[in-house]
Design a protein around this motif. Structure first.
Motif, PDB file in Angstrom:
ATOM      1  N   ALA A  90      -6.782  -1.288   2.477  1.00 17.80           N
ATOM      2  CA  ALA A  90      -7.010  -2.704   2.200  1.00 17.80           C
ATOM      3  C   ALA A  90      -7.730  -3.368   3.375  1.00 17.80           C
ATOM      4  N   SER A  91      -7.297  -3.041   4.588  1.00 16.18           N
ATOM      5  CA  SER A  91      -7.937  -3.615   5.771  1.00 16.18           C
ATOM      6  C   SER A  91      -9.402  -3.209   5.845  1.00 16.18           C
ATOM      7  N   MET A  92      -9.700  -1.961   5.511  1.00 11.98           N
ATOM      8  CA  MET A  92     -11.094  -1.503   5.530  1.00 11.98           C
ATOM      9  C   MET A  92     -11.944  -2.326   4.555  1.00 11.98           C
ATOM     10  N   HIS A  93     -11.418  -2.536   3.341  1.00 17.67           N
ATOM     11  CA  HIS A  93     -12.176  -3.331   2.360  1.00 17.67           C
ATOM     12  C   HIS A  93     -12.383  -4.760   2.854  1.00 17.67           C
ATOM     13  N   LEU A  94     -11.390  -5.331   3.461  1.00 18.65           N
ATOM     14  CA  LEU A  94     -11.538  -6.694   3.984  1.00 18.65           C
ATOM     15  C   LEU A  94     -12.569  -6.740   5.092  1.00 18.65           C
ATOM     16  N   GLU A  95     -12.549  -5.756   5.976  1.00 17.42           N
ATOM     17  CA  GLU A  95     -13.533  -5.724   7.070  1.00 17.42           C
ATOM     18  C   GLU A  95     -14.955  -5.615   6.522  1.00 17.42           C
ATOM     19  N   ALA A  96     -15.083  -4.931   5.396  1.00 19.24           N
ATOM     20  CA  ALA A  96     -16.410  -4.759   4.793  1.00 19.24           C
ATOM     21  C   ALA A  96     -16.803  -5.927   3.901  1.00 19.24           C
ATOM     22  N   GLY A  97     -15.904  -6.932   3.788  1.00 22.63           N
ATOM     23  CA  GLY A  97     -16.221  -8.107   2.980  1.00 22.63           C
ATOM     24  C   GLY A  97     -15.984  -7.893   1.505  1.00 22.63           C
ATOM     25  N   ARG A  98     -15.021  -7.016   1.145  1.00 22.92           N
ATOM     26  CA  ARG A  98     -14.722  -6.726  -0.257  1.00 22.92           C
ATOM     27  C   ARG A  98     -13.262  -7.086  -0.563  1.00 22.92           C
ATOM     28  N   PRO A  99     -12.899  -8.352  -0.569  1.00 21.51           N
ATOM     29  CA  PRO A  99     -11.487  -8.728  -0.780  1.00 21.51           C
ATOM     30  C   PRO A  99     -10.957  -8.316  -2.142  1.00 21.51           C
ATOM     31  N   GLY A 100     -11.829  -8.309  -3.172  1.00 23.47           N
ATOM     32  CA  GLY A 100     -11.365  -7.903  -4.494  1.00 23.47           C
ATOM     33  C   GLY A 100     -10.896  -6.460  -4.515  1.00 23.47           C
ATOM     34  N   ASP A 101     -11.580  -5.579  -3.769  1.00 22.88           N
ATOM     35  CA  ASP A 101     -11.174  -4.165  -3.720  1.00 22.88           C
ATOM     36  C   ASP A 101      -9.894  -3.983  -2.899  1.00 22.88           C
ATOM     37  N   ALA A 102      -9.621  -4.918  -2.019  1.00 24.75           N
ATOM     38  CA  ALA A 102      -8.436  -4.793  -1.154  1.00 24.75           C
ATOM     39  C   ALA A 102      -7.148  -5.068  -1.925  1.00 24.75           C
ATOM     40  N   LEU A 103      -7.196  -5.953  -2.919  1.00 26.45           N
ATOM     41  CA  LEU A 103      -5.958  -6.397  -3.572  1.00 26.45           C
ATOM     42  C   LEU A 103      -5.176  -5.274  -4.258  1.00 26.45           C
ATOM     43  N   PRO A 104      -5.808  -4.349  -4.997  1.00 28.10           N
ATOM     44  CA  PRO A 104      -5.017  -3.260  -5.597  1.00 28.10           C
ATOM     45  C   PRO A 104      -4.335  -2.385  -4.534  1.00 28.10           C
ATOM     46  N   CYS A 105      -5.005  -2.167  -3.429  1.00 27.63           N
ATOM     47  CA  CYS A 105      -4.404  -1.378  -2.335  1.00 27.63           C
ATOM     48  C   CYS A 105      -3.184  -2.078  -1.772  1.00 27.63           C
ATOM     49  N   ILE A 106      -3.284  -3.387  -1.671  1.00 24.13           N
ATOM     50  CA  ILE A 106      -2.155  -4.161  -1.146  1.00 24.13           C
ATOM     51  C   ILE A 106      -0.983  -4.105  -2.113  1.00 24.13           C
ATOM     52  N   ASP A 107      -1.282  -4.172  -3.415  1.00 27.01           N
ATOM     53  CA  ASP A 107      -0.207  -4.086  -4.412  1.00 27.01           C
ATOM     54  C   ASP A 107       0.547  -2.766  -4.279  1.00 27.01           C
ATOM     55  N   ARG A 108      -0.200  -1.662  -4.140  1.00 25.83           N
ATOM     56  CA  ARG A 108       0.447  -0.352  -4.000  1.00 25.83           C
ATOM     57  C   ARG A 108       1.273  -0.288  -2.716  1.00 25.83           C
ATOM     58  N   ALA A 109       0.727  -0.815  -1.622  1.00 25.09           N
ATOM     59  CA  ALA A 109       1.426  -0.783  -0.340  1.00 25.09           C
ATOM     60  C   ALA A 109       2.703  -1.608  -0.393  1.00 25.09           C
ATOM     61  N   ALA A 110       2.638  -2.779  -1.015  1.00 30.15           N
ATOM     62  CA  ALA A 110       3.817  -3.647  -1.098  1.00 30.15           C
ATOM     63  C   ALA A 110       4.916  -2.986  -1.927  1.00 30.15           C
ATOM     64  N   GLU A 111       4.518  -2.316  -3.007  1.00 33.43           N
ATOM     65  CA  GLU A 111       5.514  -1.611  -3.833  1.00 33.43           C
ATOM     66  C   GLU A 111       6.168  -0.486  -3.023  1.00 33.43           C
ATOM     67  N   GLY A 112       5.371   0.243  -2.265  1.00 37.59           N
ATOM     68  CA  GLY A 112       5.917   1.320  -1.436  1.00 37.59           C
ATOM     69  C   GLY A 112       6.826   0.795  -0.350  1.00 37.59           C
ATOM     70  N   ALA A 113       6.442  -0.307   0.308  1.00 42.08           N
ATOM     71  CA  ALA A 113       7.281  -0.894   1.355  1.00 42.08           C
ATOM     72  C   ALA A 113       8.616  -1.333   0.785  1.00 42.08           C
ATOM     73  N   ASP A 114       8.580  -1.870  -0.426  1.00 45.22           N
ATOM     74  CA  ASP A 114       9.827  -2.304  -1.060  1.00 45.22           C
ATOM     75  C   ASP A 114      10.734  -1.108  -1.348  1.00 45.22           C
ATOM     76  N   LEU A 115      10.160  -0.014  -1.830  1.00 50.87           N
ATOM     77  CA  LEU A 115      10.948   1.192  -2.104  1.00 50.87           C
ATOM     78  C   LEU A 115      11.526   1.777  -0.820  1.00 50.87           C
ATOM     79  N   LEU A 116      10.777   1.666   0.274  1.00 52.61           N
ATOM     80  CA  LEU A 116      11.243   2.183   1.559  1.00 52.61           C
ATOM     81  C   LEU A 116      12.236   1.244   2.240  1.00 52.61           C
ATOM     82  N   GLY A 117      12.331   0.003   1.767  1.00 56.02           N
ATOM     83  CA  GLY A 117      13.209  -0.982   2.403  1.00 56.02           C
ATOM     84  C   GLY A 117      12.666  -1.456   3.735  1.00 56.02           C
ATOM     85  N   ASP A 118      11.330  -1.376   3.894  1.00 55.15           N
ATOM     86  CA  ASP A 118      10.697  -1.749   5.169  1.00 55.15           C
ATOM     87  C   ASP A 118      10.245  -3.210   5.079  1.00 55.15           C
ATOM     88  N   VAL A 119      11.087  -4.111   5.573  1.00 55.29           N
ATOM     89  CA  VAL A 119      10.818  -5.542   5.446  1.00 55.29           C
ATOM     90  C   VAL A 119       9.578  -5.926   6.245  1.00 55.29           C
TER      91      VAL A 119
END
Length: 815
Positions: A617-646
């Motif tokens: 997601a950070s790579m897409h943002l650095e390249a100026g592609r915020p729309g491509d970053a959002l799905p990556c963030i969704d996956r990461a947030a779901e994984g963080a929640d499963l891991l219990g990593d606040v």
């Protein structure tokens, strides 16, 4: 001074002007010693009736205003005037003034920083309408200035106790306390009781003493008391007298006494003492060194006075030189001695008064340096685990009670100079083997508790977070101590037990440096498994404070070590850390290739995969592609929640808010920011809160609220700096410059950009350096400086060409 002048005239057989005395009495109508002088002068002038009237007026004033009778001196003179004593016509007339005992020793230097305490003492001891004799008790450690404070209080109370002051040194600290019977004999002599009239029987002597005090208004100062039983026979029985006692012990059996534990001097007061002894020119010439010297003395008045004395008598000794000498911890007490004043000797008197078990515990505490510690430490070190901390150490103020901590647990502390003495005694009296056992036992106890709290932290137990917050200074000190033990594995294990907590709240610069020291220690001593785990804990701090090449080097070391140990999950985390290093270096293409290689190999819910999704997601943002970053963030947030990593979940929310903002979805971004801030406050994550407030300020700017955004960014920058986060200030200063330009104040944008450039160059972040040049181009264009604007434009365009990036990677949102 005026009163002394009048008394001198009377002593020499003269007679001061009654008019002058009358005016002095009018100015100080309740000062009985002045009325005594006026009565004498009036009688000598043949004005017996006026002298009697002066006494009558004094008696009326005292009764009406204070509810007391005149003191003995005034009453006795009144009776002599009534019977026309022939002795009143000559020098003997002043006898009542001369006979008043004034036994208080003089102060050698003025007190500083004790005005409030002196006022409290005076208010407690001067109670003219009371029915119980007031008792004041000043307690505290050796060298804290109890005697000086008592003498100053006695001087301030002199006018309130016109029948005089008695003083006795009870010598309680040295183990050879003077018995009350002997002291009573001396006090009776001072009260005019001739030797043959002093009873030998102890009870009769006490009774004679109290009879001599009856009806008088006197202050008795008993210095350096050893115990309540030594003091009780010396207490007057009449409420018109007061007693002020000093002691190193708490003397808990003296019920009804007003108590003060004398504190160390505040820095300004310590500096004032230093200045009064050395002279103002010396401290004015070396103000910083003077402040440091007072700090090294720990605010202990005896230490400050000794240090000041050494400077005063040694014109070739500068304050800075003495401060350098005292800065050497193991030699500090050597430097705090002059003549018969010696901090070490003063502390040793208290040490020798301890029993053998308490002395041993005192020495053990000297081996484990802590500014403040919980009660269980005493149990671990003591020979008697059932007794967390023997009361003798507290009673003698070698150890002080501190305030209870946030969890309600009792805590203790030891003055720095006392701790230095404790360490000296440990080195002198304990064998190296015994010392090593004590230190190892102490460090192991901290490790056990840290591991327990670390396990509870994973379960989001509030007490565990509070415990780490409270004990972090001690844990870091324990880590430092463990690094000094050859072959000990405790340092690495302690650091690992701190890892999750420090990552949760973000490392400070000092904490990161200490962790680096542990890494170096474990590199030398092993084991490699511990080193690998430590490198993983260290990487988040390095990513915020180090250069790109250092991030890549650390990731490479992790990867090699994990591969050698056959630790596949650790190897995957190291490879992802390498992606973060590439992003810092602005190598987006290389990062994309690494992401493409790694993605299919990682377990979807593993920590490494979640971190890789955030990096993508950070790579897409650095390249100026915020729309491509959002799905990556969704996956990461779901994984963080499963891991219990606040914390990782909060990081996802920051990236989501940024992506939505850069995609123009302002309202959605605001909602994410609000939700994220609530979580950050709940989990006390100041660092992530700062990033979310940063995004909020940028959203304000996009709505045209430039003033509100600029005000918010001041606090954001401070929070970043408090958390030793170099990335945050670099980003924030760029926005501050954009806001200055947007508000038609481009000049105010130059300094922030200069600071930002310095940060990005330190971090070797070419992409951010280029963006800062782009911001500078806009600022200098707004200033009309075409040459500078052109220079900065060439800089950023050249950098973007080298990195293979287009204008969409500028990410400058403020128009």
């Amino acid at each position: 001074m005026l009163e002394r002048h009048f008394a001198t005239l009377l002593d020499e057989g003269g007679s001061p002007s009654p008019q002058e005395l009358a005016q002095a009495v009018a100015d100080h109508p309740l000062r009985e010693s002045l009325v005594v002088l006026a009565m004498t002068a009036l009688y000598r002038a043949g004005r017996q009736s006026d002298a009697i009237d002066a006494y009558t007026a004094l008696r009326t004033r005292l009764r009406d205003e204070l509810g007391v009778e005149p003191a003995c001196a005034a009453r006795e003179l009144y009776e002599r005037i009534l019977r026309q004593d022939p002795g009143l016509t000559g020098a003997a007339a002043a006898a009542p003034v001369r006979a008043v005992p004034r036994q208080l020793p003089g102060l050698t230097t003025e007190l500083a920083g004790r005005d409030g305490l002196l006022a409290e003492i005076r208010a407690a001891l001067y109670r003219p309408t009371g029915t119980v004799a007031p008792i004041g008790l000043l307690v505290g450690p050796a060298g804290i200035g109890k005697t000086s404070l008592a003498l100053a209080a006695g001087a301030a109370l002199a006018g309130d106790f016109p029948d005089g002051q008695l003083f006795a040194d009870l010598r309680g600290a040295g183990g050879a306390a003077v018995d009350a019977h002997t002291v009573l004999g001396r006090l009776l002599a001072a009260l005019g009781v001739a030797g043959p009239e002093v009873p030998d029987d102890p009870e009769e002597r006490v009774a004679r003493y109290r009879t001599a005090l009856a009806g008088r208004r006197m202050l008795i100062v008993l210095d350096d008391a050893a115990a309540g039983r030594q003091v009780r026979p010396l207490l007057p029985g009449t409420p018109s007298c007061a007693t002020l006692i000093t002691s190193r012990r708490r003397l808990g059996a003296l019920l009804g006494a007003s108590r003060w534990t004398v504190p160390v001097l505040e820095p300004d007061a310590g500096l004032a003492v230093l200045t009064r002894i050395t002279g103002a020119p010396r401290t004015a010439a070396e103000p910083d060194a003077a402040t440091e010297l007072v700090e090294l003395c720990g605010g202990l008045p005896l230490a400050v006075c000794i240090a000041a004395g050494r400077v005063a008598v040694g014109p070739d000794l500068t304050i800075a030189e003495l401060a350098t000498e005292l800065a050497q911890q193991r030699r500090r007490l050597d430097g705090l001695s002059i003549g018969d004043l010696d901090v070490r000797a003063a502390i040793e008197l208290s040490y020798r008064a301890l029993d053998a078990g308490s002395r041993r515990l005192f020495r053990y505490l000297g081996l484990v340096p802590m500014s403040e510690w919980p009660d269980w430490v005493g149990a671990e070190l003591s020979d008697d685990p059932a007794s967390p901390l023997p009361g003798h150490l507290v009673d003698l103020h070698l150890v002080d009670l501190a305030a209870r901590d946030a969890l309600g647990r009792r805590r203790y502390r030891m003055h720095g100079l006392v701790a230095a003495f404790a360490r000296e005694r440990a080195l002198a009296e304990e064998t190296p083997q015994a010392r090593a056992v004590v230190v190892e036992r102490h460090l192991s106890a901290w490790l056990d508790r840290a591991r327990r709290a670390d396990g509870q932290l994973a379960d989001a137990t509030a007490d565990a977070r509070d415990w780490f917050d409270i004990e972090l200074p001690n844990l870091l000190t324990a880590v430092d101590e463990a690094c000094g033990l050859p072959g000990s594995a405790v340092a690495g294990e302690l650091a690992l037990s701190l890892g999750a907590y420090l990552t949760l709240r973000a490392f400070t610069a000092d904490e990161g440096r200490r962790l680096l020291a542990v890494v170096e220690h474990v590199r030398r001593t092993g084991p490699d498994e511990t080193l690998l785990r430590l490198l993983s804990v260290l990487f988040p701090w390095v990513s915020r404070t180090a250069r790109a090449r250092q991030m890549l080097a650390l990731a490479a070391e992790q990867e090699q070590l994990a591969r050698r140990l056959g630790d596949r999950p650790a190897e995957e985390r190291a490879l992802v850390n390498g992606v973060w290093g590439l992003l810092r270096a602005g190598r987006l293409t290389d990062a994309a290739h690494r992401i493409a290689e790694l993605g299919p190999r990682l377990v979807p819910t593993s920590p490494a995969k979640v971190s890789l999704d955030v990096a993508t997601a950070s790579m897409h943002l650095e390249a100026g592609r915020p729309g491509d970053a959002l799905p990556c963030i969704d996956r990461a947030a779901e994984g963080a929640d499963l891991l219990g990593d606040v914390r990782l979940g909060l990081r996802c929310e920051v990236e989501r808010a940024v992506a939505l903002m850069e995609a123009g979805r302002i309202a959605e971004s605001e909602t994410v920011v609000a939700q994220g801030l609530a979580t950050a406050r709940e989990t006390r994550n100041d660092q992530m809160a700062a990033y979310l407030n940063h995004v909020h300020a940028e959203l304000d700017a996009l709505r045209g609220g430039w003033g509100a955004a600029a005000e918010a960014m001041d606090g954001v920058v401070r929070t970043y700096e408090d958390n030793a986060d170099w990335l945050g200030p670099g980003l924030a200063l760029g926005l501050v410059a954009d806001l200055a330009r947007a508000r038609d104040q481009p000049t105010a944008g130059v300094a922030p950009l200069t600071r930002a450039l310095a940060i990005w160059r330190r971090l070797d972040a070419p992409l951010e350096i280029a963006r800062t040049h782009a911001r500078a181009e806009r600022v200098f264009a707004a200033l009309g400086d075409r040459e500078s604007a052109g220079h900065h434009e060439r800089q950023w365009r050249s950098a973007f060409d080298g990195l293979g990036l287009g204008d969409s990677s500028l990410r400058i949102l403020v128009p």
